[in-house]
Design a protein around this motif. Structure first.
Motif, PDB file in Angstrom:
ATOM      1  N   ILE A   1       1.057  -0.322  -6.233  1.00  0.00           N
ATOM      2  CA  ILE A   1       0.412   0.347  -5.096  1.00  0.00           C
ATOM      3  C   ILE A   1       1.084  -0.054  -3.795  1.00  0.00           C
ATOM      4  O   ILE A   1       1.379   0.791  -2.933  1.00  0.00           O
ATOM      5  CB  ILE A   1      -1.101   0.008  -5.073  1.00  0.00           C
ATOM      6  CG1 ILE A   1      -1.824   0.790  -6.177  1.00  0.00           C
ATOM      7  CG2 ILE A   1      -1.708   0.329  -3.703  1.00  0.00           C
ATOM      8  CD1 ILE A   1      -3.277   0.403  -6.355  1.00  0.00           C
ATOM      9  N   LYS A   2       1.353  -1.337  -3.633  1.00  0.00           N
ATOM     10  CA  LYS A   2       1.994  -1.811  -2.393  1.00  0.00           C
ATOM     11  C   LYS A   2       3.414  -1.274  -2.265  1.00  0.00           C
ATOM     12  O   LYS A   2       3.910  -1.072  -1.154  1.00  0.00           O
ATOM     13  CB  LYS A   2       1.983  -3.339  -2.362  1.00  0.00           C
ATOM     14  CG  LYS A   2       0.588  -3.928  -2.176  1.00  0.00           C
ATOM     15  CD  LYS A   2       0.553  -5.423  -2.459  1.00  0.00           C
ATOM     16  CE  LYS A   2       1.267  -6.213  -1.409  1.00  0.00           C
ATOM     17  NZ  LYS A   2       1.110  -7.679  -1.612  1.00  0.00           N
ATOM     18  N   ARG A   3       4.047  -1.027  -3.377  1.00  0.00           N
ATOM     19  CA  ARG A   3       5.413  -0.510  -3.372  1.00  0.00           C
ATOM     20  C   ARG A   3       5.449   0.997  -3.100  1.00  0.00           C
ATOM     21  O   ARG A   3       6.268   1.482  -2.321  1.00  0.00           O
ATOM     22  CB  ARG A   3       6.063  -0.807  -4.731  1.00  0.00           C
ATOM     23  CG  ARG A   3       7.301  -0.011  -5.071  1.00  0.00           C
ATOM     24  CD  ARG A   3       8.506  -0.458  -4.318  1.00  0.00           C
ATOM     25  NE  ARG A   3       9.726   0.126  -4.860  1.00  0.00           N
ATOM     26  CZ  ARG A   3      10.868   0.214  -4.207  1.00  0.00           C
ATOM     27  NH1 ARG A   3      10.949  -0.244  -2.974  1.00  0.00           N
ATOM     28  NH2 ARG A   3      11.933   0.737  -4.778  1.00  0.00           N
TER      29      ARG A   3
ATOM     30  N   PRO B   1       7.424  -4.450   5.064  1.00  0.00           N
ATOM     31  CA  PRO B   1       6.341  -5.348   5.502  1.00  0.00           C
ATOM     32  C   PRO B   1       5.062  -5.195   4.697  1.00  0.00           C
ATOM     33  O   PRO B   1       4.392  -6.194   4.396  1.00  0.00           O
ATOM     34  CB  PRO B   1       6.128  -4.958   6.973  1.00  0.00           C
ATOM     35  CG  PRO B   1       6.766  -3.622   7.138  1.00  0.00           C
ATOM     36  CD  PRO B   1       7.872  -3.569   6.158  1.00  0.00           C
ATOM     37  N   LEU B   2       4.701  -3.983   4.314  1.00  0.00           N
ATOM     38  CA  LEU B   2       3.460  -3.790   3.565  1.00  0.00           C
ATOM     39  C   LEU B   2       3.612  -4.220   2.110  1.00  0.00           C
ATOM     40  O   LEU B   2       2.630  -4.619   1.472  1.00  0.00           O
ATOM     41  CB  LEU B   2       3.020  -2.328   3.653  1.00  0.00           C
ATOM     42  CG  LEU B   2       2.482  -1.912   5.029  1.00  0.00           C
ATOM     43  CD1 LEU B   2       2.155  -0.435   5.073  1.00  0.00           C
ATOM     44  CD2 LEU B   2       1.247  -2.733   5.393  1.00  0.00           C
TER      45      LEU B   2
ATOM     46  N   GLY C   1      -5.522   0.609  -1.312  1.00  0.00           N
ATOM     47  CA  GLY C   1      -4.526   1.618  -1.658  1.00  0.00           C
ATOM     48  C   GLY C   1      -5.153   2.957  -1.991  1.00  0.00           C
ATOM     49  O   GLY C   1      -4.689   4.009  -1.536  1.00  0.00           O
ATOM     50  N   VAL C   2      -6.226   2.917  -2.781  1.00  0.00           N
ATOM     51  CA  VAL C   2      -6.916   4.157  -3.148  1.00  0.00           C
ATOM     52  C   VAL C   2      -7.533   4.798  -1.906  1.00  0.00           C
ATOM     53  O   VAL C   2      -7.467   6.026  -1.719  1.00  0.00           O
ATOM     54  CB  VAL C   2      -7.992   3.873  -4.212  1.00  0.00           C
ATOM     55  CG1 VAL C   2      -8.838   5.122  -4.470  1.00  0.00           C
ATOM     56  CG2 VAL C   2      -7.339   3.390  -5.506  1.00  0.00           C
ATOM     57  N   SER C   3      -8.115   3.991  -1.022  1.00  0.00           N
ATOM     58  CA  SER C   3      -8.732   4.519   0.204  1.00  0.00           C
ATOM     59  C   SER C   3      -7.689   5.181   1.098  1.00  0.00           C
ATOM     60  O   SER C   3      -7.941   6.241   1.687  1.00  0.00           O
ATOM     61  CB  SER C   3      -9.433   3.387   0.965  1.00  0.00           C
ATOM     62  OG  SER C   3     -10.458   2.811   0.184  1.00  0.00           O
ATOM     63  N   ALA C   4      -6.511   4.565   1.204  1.00  0.00           N
ATOM     64  CA  ALA C   4      -5.440   5.157   2.013  1.00  0.00           C
ATOM     65  C   ALA C   4      -5.024   6.512   1.449  1.00  0.00           C
ATOM     66  O   ALA C   4      -4.770   7.466   2.198  1.00  0.00           O
ATOM     67  CB  ALA C   4      -4.244   4.214   2.071  1.00  0.00           C
TER      68      ALA C   4
END
Length: 655
Positions: free
Chosen positions: A77-79, A340-341, A357-360
């Motif tokens: 998710i971060k990637r 950075p994220l 991640g899901v909310s974004a």
């Protein structure tokens, strides 16, 4: 795996391979003729992803399956999510400035946010290599969908095989299961590519084998490392040159080229991993840096190209600016969003990071919906599709329209349906009957102009079906393959009187042209004409029209943001010489009859010649075509004077 451990295991040549893959894709998307199989760079990405993901998971130890799975999805998710959210929202907003009908793109973009754009494109039977796909700014996100769906399945296999567990294990059984699934996947890909190319191209099951090859390569190198030393006898540059050569393979060899690219990519990963044998180019800093930004570069390159097709076009002189835009957007995304994220800790609790991640993603989908709802306010040009072309295939103020007069295949005309599609003549003028496919119905603008001059008109057409009489020298023996054609013929026999004209409009640019539209076809048409000769009815056959590659006429219309510049390729006729050859072929092979004539509308639609033909009238700036192979009502209306002069020249007008 700690940062120090990851750094110790970092292989720069993997990023160099990513650089090669993304550059190959970009070159292909700029111009398919330069690198016909450059799109296979995506397949290279799949192999690399399978290798890297397995490598990453094998280097981490988890106490339980929940910990293993949560850690994996947080990293994914971060990637993936932050650069994707930025790309989708910003590109969606930019698209609405130049495209008045962005619905298909916007729906694809929202699907991409949830990792299912490949399924959305598959549902629409999208041809990835067609113009419609090129102007969808999110078409390329299908590959993300494939990877994300793979990520739902593959961690389960890895954990079951013992990869990522604290307890020591030998994940050889992963090889057996993954190998078996890969063989099924490969067989499905090869079979479906012949019968349903979109399914083979977009679905995860038919792409599973490519990612699995990368995974099995990592496991094999770990478990059977000494055997791979045999690769040292193969020069690395030879594998690299072979891989490049496959990217130049013509498109018709897509299936074997795909298999070759996957296998060569795997071999090159293995070969470059052997001690002291990395190619110099694969360790150059600038090459590795391109690989590092390859994800963001892949996202943004398509947006630049797709938006260019709505605006300045893609020409030799625009390429430097477009490449610069791709690089600047990718570098900015990588430096200020992606890196950075990805490196920051969103929350000490993994479930909370997943929730973020899901909310974004959900918020981005909501923003996209809002952008779509206000698209009319955002659009900065004139919408020809929404205004000039919204009422097509009709004669205004009458019941003659596409709904009544162009039936679906399998339906037949009756006397009542004929009456709805028939306007009577005035002042002794003859009636013009239009029969054929949609390429007869698109002459409604001509029919309206003729009716305004006192001619009677009638339209009897069938969607996707050419009017196709059969027969030879004897007009009494000809017939029809379809019930639709027989019904139309019956109505013509009842209503076509002396002086009437039957206009036959069919399409020529299609598979089977040589088989269907020469020889026996025109023998049948000639017999059809002679059948009416005794009644004094003339048959006029419409010669092939030019065809274009644009998907939306707004691409070719004169807008402030394209400065009226001709869109390279898509707004000029495709294969004009083929069209001229077909026209001459038709006339040369057609049996002759006094009441069988050919009418060529091209001299009106393309007064400066086929090579300079344009689907928008240069004087009025109104579209003459509403899509790539159908006239607009306005375009058909331009034929009125020339058609009347044509039938008058052949003595078909009353004195």
């Amino acid at each position: 795996m700690s940062d120090s451990t990851a750094a110790a295991h970092y292989r720069p040549e993997i990023d160099a391979l990513r650089a090669l893959a993304v550059v190959a894709v970009i070159v292909n998307h700029f111009n398919k003729d330069i690198l016909p199989s450059g799109y296979l760079g995506v397949d290279m990405f799949f192999v690399i992803s399978g290798f890297v993901i397995t490598s990453s998971l094998a280097g981490r130890s988890s106490q339980n399956f929940g910990d293993f799975l949560a850690g994996f999805y947080v990293r994914r998710i971060k990637r993936i999510i932050p650069p994707l959210v930025l790309f989708v929202v910003l590109t969606g907003a930019l698209l609405c400035l130049f495209n008045p009908g962005p619905g298909e793109s916007m729906r694809t973009g929202v699907s991409a946010l949830f990792g299912v754009s490949n399924l959305y494109l598959l549902k629409g039977s999208t041809d990835y290599f067609a113009v419609a796909a090129e102007i969808n700014v999110f078409t390329h996100t299908w590959s993300l969908g494939v990877e994300e769906q793979f990520y739902l399945l593959f961690p389960l296999l890895l954990w079951w095989a013992g990869v990522g567990r604290v307890t020591a294990s030998r994940p050889v059984r992963l090889m057996w299961v993954t190998g078996a699934l890969s063989l099924v996947s490969l067989a499905s890909f090869i079979y479906l590519y012949q019968v349903s190319q979109p399914t083979a191209y977009f679905s995860m099951p038919t792409r599973f084998w490519e990612l699995a090859v990368g995974s099995m390569l990592f496991v094999s190198m770990k478990e059977f490392g000494p055997h791979f030393r045999l690769l040292q006898t193969v020069p690395a540059y030879l594998l690299a040159i072979s891989l490049l050569a496959v990217l130049f393979t013509p498109f018709q060899f897509a299936v074997p080229a795909t298999v070759a690219v996957v296998m060569l990519t795997a071999l090159l990963i293995a070969r470059l991993g052997l001690p002291n044998d990395a190619l110099g180019i694969f360790t150059q800093k600038w090459v590795v840096n391109i690989g590092l930004i390859s994800y963001s570069l892949y996202l943004w390159h398509w947006a630049v190209l797709s938006l260019s097709r709505w605006t300045i076009g893609i020409h030799w002189w625009t390429v430097p600016f477009q490449v610069a835009a791709m690089l600047l957007l990718a570098i900015a995304s990588y430096r200020y969003v992606e890196t950075p994220l990805r490196r920051s800790e969103w929350s000490p609790l993994r479930w909370r990071s997943i929730t973020y991640g899901v909310s974004a993603t959900v918020c981005a989908a909501g923003i996209m919906t809002g952008i779509f709802l206000v698209r009319g306010w955002l659009y900065t040009g004139e919408n020809y599709m929404g205004a000039s072309l919204q009422q097509e295939n009709l004669i205004e103020g009458t019941s003659v329209d596409q709904t009544n007069c162009m039936l679906a295949p399998g339906n037949s005309f009756t006397e009542s349906s004929f009456e709805a599609c028939h306007l009577t003549a005035r002042d002794g003028k003859p009636t013009i009957f239009f029969v054929g496919s949609s390429h007869a119905m698109h002459l409604a603008g001509l029919g309206q102009g003729l009716h305004e001059r006192g001619f009677g008109v009638a339209f009897m057409t069938t969607q996707g079906h050419n009017f196709y009489p059969e027969g030879g020298a004897d007009p009494e023996t000809f017939g029809f393959k379809s019930t639709q054609d027989r019904a139309i013929f019956s109505i013509l026999e009842s209503h076509a009187v002396r002086g009437s004209v039957v206009v036959v409009g069919n399409r020529y640019f299609q598979d089977g042209y040589e088989k269907e539209f020469v020889g026996s076809y025109f023998e049948g048409l000639n017999a059809f004409a002679r059948r009416f000769e005794r009644k004094g009815v003339t048959v006029v056959h419409i010669l092939p029209l030019p065809e274009f590659q644009f998907h939306d006429i707004n691409q070719c219309a004169h807008q402030w943001f394209n400065a009226g510049m001709r869109r390279a390729g898509i707004c000029l006729p495709k294969d004009p010489l083929t069209r001229l050859r077909q026209s001459k072929d038709v006339e040369a092979r057609s049996p002759r009859s006094e009441n069988f004539l050919h009418y060529d509308p091209v001299k009106v639609l393309c007064p400066s010649g086929m090579a300079e033909c344009y689907p928008v009238n240069p004087t009025s700036k109104l579209p003459t075509f509403r899509n790539g192979d159908h006239l607009s009502n306005y375009g058909a209306s331009l034929l009125v004077d020339d058609f009347i002069e044509f039938i008058g020249r052949h003595g078909l007008l009353p004195p």
